[in-house]
Design a protein around this motif. Sequence first.
Motif, PDB file in Angstrom:
ATOM      1  N   ASN A 140     -38.926 -84.707 -12.807  1.00 51.65           N
ATOM      2  CA  ASN A 140     -38.063 -85.873 -12.633  1.00 51.65           C
ATOM      3  C   ASN A 140     -36.755 -85.559 -11.915  1.00 51.65           C
ATOM      4  O   ASN A 140     -36.438 -86.183 -10.902  1.00 51.65           O
ATOM      5  CB  ASN A 140     -37.771 -86.533 -13.990  1.00 51.65           C
ATOM      6  CG  ASN A 140     -38.823 -87.542 -14.389  1.00 51.65           C
ATOM      7  OD1 ASN A 140     -39.830 -87.704 -13.695  1.00 51.65           O
ATOM      8  ND2 ASN A 140     -38.616 -88.212 -15.505  1.00 51.65           N
ATOM      9  N   PRO A 141     -35.930 -84.599 -12.440  1.00 54.74           N
ATOM     10  CA  PRO A 141     -34.686 -84.289 -11.728  1.00 54.74           C
ATOM     11  C   PRO A 141     -34.940 -83.786 -10.308  1.00 54.74           C
ATOM     12  O   PRO A 141     -34.158 -84.056  -9.391  1.00 54.74           O
ATOM     13  CB  PRO A 141     -34.050 -83.184 -12.583  1.00 54.74           C
ATOM     14  CG  PRO A 141     -34.680 -83.309 -13.913  1.00 54.74           C
ATOM     15  CD  PRO A 141     -36.068 -83.819 -13.677  1.00 54.74           C
ATOM     16  N   LEU A 142     -36.037 -83.052 -10.125  1.00 52.42           N
ATOM     17  CA  LEU A 142     -36.396 -82.531  -8.801  1.00 52.42           C
ATOM     18  C   LEU A 142     -36.617 -83.690  -7.827  1.00 52.42           C
ATOM     19  O   LEU A 142     -36.050 -83.724  -6.730  1.00 52.42           O
ATOM     20  CB  LEU A 142     -37.667 -81.688  -8.936  1.00 52.42           C
ATOM     21  CG  LEU A 142     -38.063 -80.771  -7.775  1.00 52.42           C
ATOM     22  CD1 LEU A 142     -36.973 -79.765  -7.469  1.00 52.42           C
ATOM     23  CD2 LEU A 142     -39.360 -80.051  -8.119  1.00 52.42           C
ATOM     24  N   ALA A 157     -29.275 -88.410 -11.142  1.00 48.91           N
ATOM     25  CA  ALA A 157     -29.960 -87.411 -11.975  1.00 48.91           C
ATOM     26  C   ALA A 157     -29.628 -87.626 -13.446  1.00 48.91           C
ATOM     27  O   ALA A 157     -30.458 -87.382 -14.328  1.00 48.91           O
ATOM     28  CB  ALA A 157     -29.570 -86.002 -11.535  1.00 48.91           C
ATOM     29  N   THR A 158     -28.406 -88.114 -13.721  1.00 50.36           N
ATOM     30  CA  THR A 158     -27.999 -88.403 -15.098  1.00 50.36           C
ATOM     31  C   THR A 158     -28.811 -89.550 -15.692  1.00 50.36           C
ATOM     32  O   THR A 158     -28.979 -89.637 -16.912  1.00 50.36           O
ATOM     33  CB  THR A 158     -26.494 -88.743 -15.150  1.00 50.36           C
ATOM     34  OG1 THR A 158     -25.767 -87.671 -14.541  1.00 50.36           O
ATOM     35  CG2 THR A 158     -25.990 -88.917 -16.576  1.00 50.36           C
ATOM     36  N   PHE A 388     -30.259 -80.806 -14.599  1.00 55.50           N
ATOM     37  CA  PHE A 388     -30.350 -80.910 -13.140  1.00 55.50           C
ATOM     38  C   PHE A 388     -29.494 -79.920 -12.357  1.00 55.50           C
ATOM     39  O   PHE A 388     -29.621 -79.822 -11.146  1.00 55.50           O
ATOM     40  CB  PHE A 388     -30.034 -82.344 -12.671  1.00 55.50           C
ATOM     41  CG  PHE A 388     -28.585 -82.765 -12.777  1.00 55.50           C
ATOM     42  CD1 PHE A 388     -27.635 -82.318 -11.860  1.00 55.50           C
ATOM     43  CD2 PHE A 388     -28.173 -83.659 -13.752  1.00 55.50           C
ATOM     44  CE1 PHE A 388     -26.316 -82.723 -11.933  1.00 55.50           C
ATOM     45  CE2 PHE A 388     -26.845 -84.076 -13.834  1.00 55.50           C
ATOM     46  CZ  PHE A 388     -25.918 -83.607 -12.915  1.00 55.50           C
ATOM     47  N   ILE A 389     -28.638 -79.137 -13.031  1.00 55.44           N
ATOM     48  CA  ILE A 389     -27.728 -78.251 -12.295  1.00 55.44           C
ATOM     49  C   ILE A 389     -28.488 -77.219 -11.455  1.00 55.44           C
ATOM     50  O   ILE A 389     -28.064 -76.856 -10.360  1.00 55.44           O
ATOM     51  CB  ILE A 389     -26.719 -77.558 -13.261  1.00 55.44           C
ATOM     52  CG1 ILE A 389     -25.589 -76.866 -12.490  1.00 55.44           C
ATOM     53  CG2 ILE A 389     -27.427 -76.567 -14.183  1.00 55.44           C
ATOM     54  CD1 ILE A 389     -24.654 -77.805 -11.794  1.00 55.44           C
ATOM     55  N   ALA A 390     -29.647 -76.765 -11.944  1.00 56.19           N
ATOM     56  CA  ALA A 390     -30.430 -75.766 -11.199  1.00 56.19           C
ATOM     57  C   ALA A 390     -30.890 -76.310  -9.855  1.00 56.19           C
ATOM     58  O   ALA A 390     -30.948 -75.576  -8.860  1.00 56.19           O
ATOM     59  CB  ALA A 390     -31.633 -75.303 -12.012  1.00 56.19           C
TER      60      ALA A 390
END
Length: 484
Positions: A140-142, A157-158, A388-390
């Motif tokens: 999802n975040p990707l 992303a949040t 999502f920081i990565a």
Amino acid sequence: MASRESQLTATLLTSILAAVFGSLQIGYHTGNVNAPARIIEEFFNVTWRSRHNQSMPDHSLTFLWSLSVSIKDFGALLGSLGVKCLADSYGRRNSILIVNALSVVGACLMFSSKASESFEVLIVGRLVFGLFCGLVMSLNPLYIQEVSPTNLRGAFATLNQVSFATGILLGMLAGLETVLGTEESWAMMLSLSLIPALLQYLSLPFCPESPRYLLINRGEESQAENALLRLRGRSDKVFTELEEMKEEAARTQTGVTIKEFFMKRSYRQPIIIVLIVNLGSQLSGFNAIINYSTKMFNQSRMDEAKYLTLGVGAVNVTFTLVAFFLMERAGRRKLLLTGFISLAACNLLMTITDSLLFMVPELCSLQVLVVFFLISAYELGPGPISWFIAAELFDQPSRPTAMAFTSMLNWGGKFLLALLFPPLLKVCGAYVYLLFMTVAIVAFTFTWLRLPETKGRTFDDIAAEFRGAEGIPLHNKTGFNTFT
């Protein structure tokens, strides 16, 4: 403001909302086992009694319930291993659709456990659903970050965490005795995640694939351009973004193996950052509160403990929404620092109130407030940002591996906490929160010293800083604006 509005197209919003139906399902199955815990434990006991003509020993029941809660997180840990393979082979959008089938199978198994009179079917169902969790909370975040414009990337992303928190609240509501958390209806309650699963199948296939995946991974420039045009709605935006992607593609290798990911010097700093931020987030007490808040309030002899747990869910949703609105204003770094130091303070207060509760019962109201503040602190920064920081710290070839690494850390931390918190609470009592406080302080210190601000920066810009920062402490790199 006008430039922001011009990038909000119906296709972009639909794509993001369709993707986060997955995290809604995960949140639902995180929140729905809390309030009806005693009813499901009794189902375990009745099933055992019908087989062995005796009640299940208390220690066995405690272990079995802990296993039932934590097995989802263990499944998610295993599921994380498949993120890179799926994301690179089938694309970001298609992978989300593929893994949605695991959610459907898991929900069906959980639903059938009562009719089959088998607690093993319930546990297997949560394990299968866990595989879905580990995959989709990385996919999802990707997908969301790769389809979003740079200036809205963090906020969108949040939304994954907003959907997750909303699912927790819905799960808590469904689990109440006055709703579906009853001896007759608890199996039906466990099947309701099939609704968002179906909605995802009806909406996501009509959304575009990640343009970055199409161009950088697949080399399909015309398809990437078409996808961008659908997402942005304006050809001038498409041209600029396409050029940025081409420049990034020219500088990156086609693929990164697992070994290369961990051995490459320019990845070392971001790997350590992701490790500390994620473990700091998951081992700072939030998951213990979410999984065991009803029992915690019951032990404090509070009236209407289940409804206080519902308050936990409401505060959870509220502050993920606050994080959504602050993400592009305050930035990732400030929100993480505020969150971690607040978590440390809340855990210290939890230790004090829990220690004195038996002598001063009136402190129970203060303990409720501390729990609410702890939830708020987590969702203000560490909760959403850790997922999502990565994706922001790594380049395109290594991003799926980085997200798989993130998922393993997050779900591994959740699994350990879900499994170990009940016995730790028995051994350490109130002092268990001091362990969480220590973790939060370590995470705060490392974030202060090492984490760069990624707000408003392109993926290539951030990756370039790391390529040029090999062996150089990042907080000395003026380009990162670390302290602004």
